[in-house]
Structures are given as C-alpha cells and as structure tokens.
Design an enzyme around this catalytic site. Structure first.
Site, PDB file in Angstrom:
ATOM      1  N   SER A 115      48.439  45.113  40.190  1.00 47.71           N
ATOM      2  CA  SER A 115      47.239  44.268  40.100  1.00 47.71           C
ATOM      3  C   SER A 115      47.109  43.547  38.031  1.00 47.71           C
ATOM      4  CB  SER A 115      46.079  44.746  39.971  1.00 47.71           C
ATOM      5  OG  SER A 115      44.585  43.987  39.621  1.00 47.71           O
ATOM      6  N   HIS A 147      45.217  43.584  36.053  1.00 49.74           N
ATOM      7  CA  HIS A 147      43.893  43.530  35.317  1.00 49.74           C
ATOM      8  C   HIS A 147      44.489  44.811  35.096  1.00 49.74           C
ATOM      9  CE1 HIS A 147      41.069  45.443  37.554  1.00 49.74           C
ATOM     10  NE2 HIS A 147      41.122  44.576  38.477  1.00 49.74           N
ATOM     11  N   GLY A 191      44.841  43.460  43.327  1.00 50.99           N
ATOM     12  CA  GLY A 191      45.684  44.259  43.824  1.00 50.99           C
ATOM     13  C   GLY A 191      44.931  44.232  45.295  1.00 50.99           C
ATOM     14  N   CYS A 209      28.962  53.320  43.826  1.00 46.45           N
ATOM     15  CA  CYS A 209      27.053  53.614  44.813  1.00 46.45           C
ATOM     16  C   CYS A 209      27.480  51.863  45.349  1.00 46.45           C
ATOM     17  CB  CYS A 209      26.952  53.425  42.910  1.00 46.45           C
ATOM     18  SG  CYS A 209      25.380  52.912  43.266  1.00 46.45           S
TER      19      CYS A 209
HETATM   20  N1  PLP Z   1      44.162  50.036  44.293  1.00 48.95           N
HETATM   21  C1  PLP Z   1      44.146  50.453  43.944  1.00 48.95           C
HETATM   22  C2  PLP Z   1      44.794  52.306  43.689  1.00 48.95           C
HETATM   23  C3  PLP Z   1      43.094  50.313  42.440  1.00 48.95           C
HETATM   24  O1  PLP Z   1      42.511  51.081  41.601  1.00 48.95           O
HETATM   25  C4  PLP Z   1      42.623  49.128  42.694  1.00 48.95           C
HETATM   26  C5  PLP Z   1      41.437  48.749  41.730  1.00 48.95           C
HETATM   27  O2  PLP Z   1      40.803  49.403  41.313  1.00 48.95           O
HETATM   28  C6  PLP Z   1      42.819  48.183  43.714  1.00 48.95           C
HETATM   29  C7  PLP Z   1      43.438  48.908  44.961  1.00 48.95           C
HETATM   30  C8  PLP Z   1      41.865  46.802  43.653  1.00 48.95           C
HETATM   31  O3  PLP Z   1      43.001  45.858  42.828  1.00 48.95           O
HETATM   32  P1  PLP Z   1      42.562  44.211  42.185  1.00 48.95           P
HETATM   33  O4  PLP Z   1      40.912  44.867  41.581  1.00 48.95           O
HETATM   34  O5  PLP Z   1      43.350  44.149  41.577  1.00 48.95           O
HETATM   35  O6  PLP Z   1      41.524  43.629  43.555  1.00 48.95           O
END
Ligand code: PLP
Length: 386
Positions: free
Chosen positions: A199, A201, A71, A325
């Site tokens: 994303s 995962h 993502g 953090c």
């Molecule tokens: N965008 C949102 C809203 C997310 O919650 C996350 C992950 O926490 C990401 C982007 C990033 O995705 P990735 O962990 O696959 O890089």
C-alpha cells in the site's frame, strides 16, 4: 501547542517530493495510459517507471507487479483470486488470527462458500509457531496467507521459513507486506513469496493506490472484470498520478531505508525506554527484536486506551489504540486478544508508530506530556473507584 503525529501505521503524511512528481499527471499529462497517442504514451511511461521502482524494492520483475486501489484490494485479490483459481485442487486455506481485516473478512467470505480456513494463533509476542503451521497443513491446502509485519504491535513473521514449507508442499504463499514494504528489506526470492500486498499511503505516498506482486507461474482469478489493463489481472483505467506517487514513494524509501532502520529505531527505543522508566506499571506488547523498528505498543493498566488517546489528542499528540470502533461499540483488539494478553493490558493499549519524519523533539514532547497525563488519569480513576 506542538503537534506530534505518531499514528504512521494508520497513514503517513505525503512526502512533498512525491506530491511534486504527481501534480503534472493531474494537470497537463492527464492521458489514459492505454491510449496510443502522445498523451497516452507519456502516462504509460510514467506507470512503467513506477512499476520498475516498486519491483526493484522487492527484487521482483516489473511485469510481476499489478497496481491496485490499495492494500485492501491487493489482499482481496490475492486470497480470493488464488482460492477461486485453485478450488478444484483443494478447499483449505491457512492464515493467522492477527491478519488485517482485509484478509480475515475475505477468508470468512470463503468459509461461507464451503472452503475451510485454519486461523493460527500467535504467542505473547505476536508470532506464529512453525510447528503449529506444519501441523495445520493438509493435502487439500491450497493457500497460506501470513502477514509480514503486524500493524498493531509490529511483530515480524518468519516468512522465509513459511515460504520454503509452502514451496515444498506445493502450496501458494501470500503475504500482506503493507506495513513492512519500504521500511525493512523485502526480497520475494529470499522469502519464497508467491504473492505480496503493498500500500502506498503507509510509505509517504498517496492514499487509494497499492500493488500486488504476483509470481508469474501462479495463476490468479481476476476480481475486476473489464478491459485488458494490468495484463488482464486487474481491469480499470490506471490511476496514473497515484501510481506515480507510489513509485516515487518506493524510490524514496529505498534511499532512506538504512536511515529508517537505525534512526527511527533509536527514536522508538528512546520513547519506549522513557515511558517504561517514567510511568509505573507500563508494559510493552510484542516487544521482541523480531519487531518493526518504528512501532511501540504499550499498555497503561488502570486506564482505558481510548480515554488516553483523547487526552493526548487534546495536547496535540496523535496515537492509536488497537481497538476498532464499529457501529458505535468498541471491539477489543483482535491482535492483542490472539496474543492472550490480560484484559487490563488489552483495554489500556496505545500504539505509537513513528516515521522517518519523526524527530527527537517530537519524542521528547510526547514523553513530557504523557507521564503527567497518565498520572492525572490514574488518580481520577482511583478516586472514582473509592
Ligand atoms: N494490511 C495491513 C497490514 C494494513 O495495516 C492495512 C492498512 O491499515 C491494509 C492492509 C489496508 O491497506 P489500504 O489502507 O491501502 O487499503
């Protein structure tokens, strides 16, 4: 001790059926999807099957899907790729204060390169105002990037309205759908979306793989330069097992979506009601019906969210705080701050995020341990104050 995982917005356990589908592509079917021989063709066929599954889930055409490393890369590619491509047409981007850092940090980098960025605020429910968005649009606006569902509170933005405004004004519209993809219906046509980040995962697929939907008439400056992979939009040998996993996760999500909406919402509501009834002075953040069915962000005023998280972890319950953090210091959640919540509410917030693997027994166990834990911790804090 029972183990209950309620941090599914951070990441989800992989679906065993998805893992099974990935394994052959690590072992026997290890070909490079760009190779012409049989090994390569097998890998290519698997990648294209996954592309089809991802496209179907958002009502897009498979050729509009670009696989990425997740993502974060999809967000970077969308925001930076559009801004770089359209820089001669304008120098203004609109986003919100509650985006994921993948969008916020990219926008800040663009500001250092003389682009102007408007960061729209949100109301106490975590939703932006369409009036404020309309007012923010300028003749030189080239891109609007607004997330679909927020990762901390689950608030859902009015994408269809934003999309039609963007279309009328000739502005490219990107949405980060990392938290909504595969959980609630996402239709790129209905929502008037030009680019959409995904994303794997967050959806019981493997980590390190994602995708960007890209409407074919939207020109994009690629970030990764190299070979002609992904129709020249993202260079680099495709992560075949990962992509197979994402495709499998998308297929499973399509089959499970109805159940997810009904069953998981029921469990979330049971958890939330249970907390509100059993524990005094608790309050839900962003608790409207325009919210993801699996997320509950609750404040326990008088406590530190981090301390409660650790106490719950000792009892086998994994949750999260909105606080990030970094370099050893706790930053209060930028999302809850943008919602203009009181300090005590921000500091004591805990995010519970469920998945289709969550059971009623999990919820009941959390309710069982939570009330006593909060009571003990509150007692200790008041004793300290005295
Ligand atoms: N965008 C949102 C809203 C997310 O919650 C996350 C992950 O926490 C990401 C982007 C990033 O995705 P990735 O962990 O696959 O890089």
């Amino acid at each position: 001790m029972r183990h209950v995982y309620l941090d599914n917005n951070a990441t989800t356990p992989i679906d065993p059926a998805v893992l099974e589908r990935m394994i052959p592509f690590f072992r026997d079917d290890f070909g490079n999807a760009a190779s012409i021989h049989t090994y390569g063709q097998k890998a290519r066929a698997a990648v294209e099957e996954a592309r089809q599954a991802v496209a179907e889930l958002i009502h897009a055409s498979p050729s509009d899907i670009v696989f990425t490393s997740g993502g974060t890369e999809a967000d970077n590619l969308a925001v930076r790729g559009v801004a770089d491509q359209r820089r001669t047409q304008g120098n203004h981007v609109i986003t919100t204060q509650i985006e994921h850092p993948a969008v916020l940090r990219t926008c800040e980098a663009l500001e250092r390169e003389s682009l102007h960025v408007t960061y729209l605020g949100v109301d106490r429910d975590g939703r932006l105002s369409m009036d404020e968005l309309r007012e923010a649009v300028r003749p030189e606006t080239i891109l609007i990037s607004v997330m679909h569902a927020n990762n901390e509170v689950g608030s859902i933005q009015p994408l269809a309205e934003i999309g039609s405004l963007a279309r009328r004004k000739g502005i490219v519209f990107h949405t980060d759908a990392v938290q909504s993809f595969g959980k609630i219906p996402v239709d790129v046509e209905e929502l008037n979306v030009d680019l959409l980040s995904i994303s794997s995962h967050k959806l019981h697929g493997p980590k390190g793989v994602g995708a960007l939907y890209l409407r074919p008439d939207v020109p994009l400056q690629p970030m990764m330069l190299g070979g002609s992979h992904e129709r020249r939009r993202r260079a680099g040998t495709e992560n075949v097992p990962g992509i197979v996993g994402l495709g499998g996760a998308a297929q499973r999500a399509a089959e499970e979506m109805e159940d997810f909406g009904a069953r998981v919402r029921g469990l979330r509501d049971r958890l939330e009601q249970g907390i509100l009834e059993a524990i005094p002075d608790t309050v839900v953040n962003g608790g409207t019906d325009q919210r993801m069915p699996h997320v509950s962000n609750v404040s326990f005023p008088g406590l530190e969210g981090e301390a409660l998280l650790i106490a719950l972890d000792f009892q086998g319950v994994a949750v999260s705080t909105g606080a990030a953090c970094s370099s050893g210091s706790l930053q209060p959640s930028h999302v809850l701050q943008a919602m203009k919540l009181e300090r005590s509410r921000i500091q004591s917030a805990i995010r519970f995020s469920l998945s289709r693997m969550t059971t009623a027994e999990d919820v009941d166990y959390v309710l069982e341990v939570l009330a006593g834990t909060v009571e003990r911790m509150r007692e200790m804090t008041t004793r300290k104050v005295r």
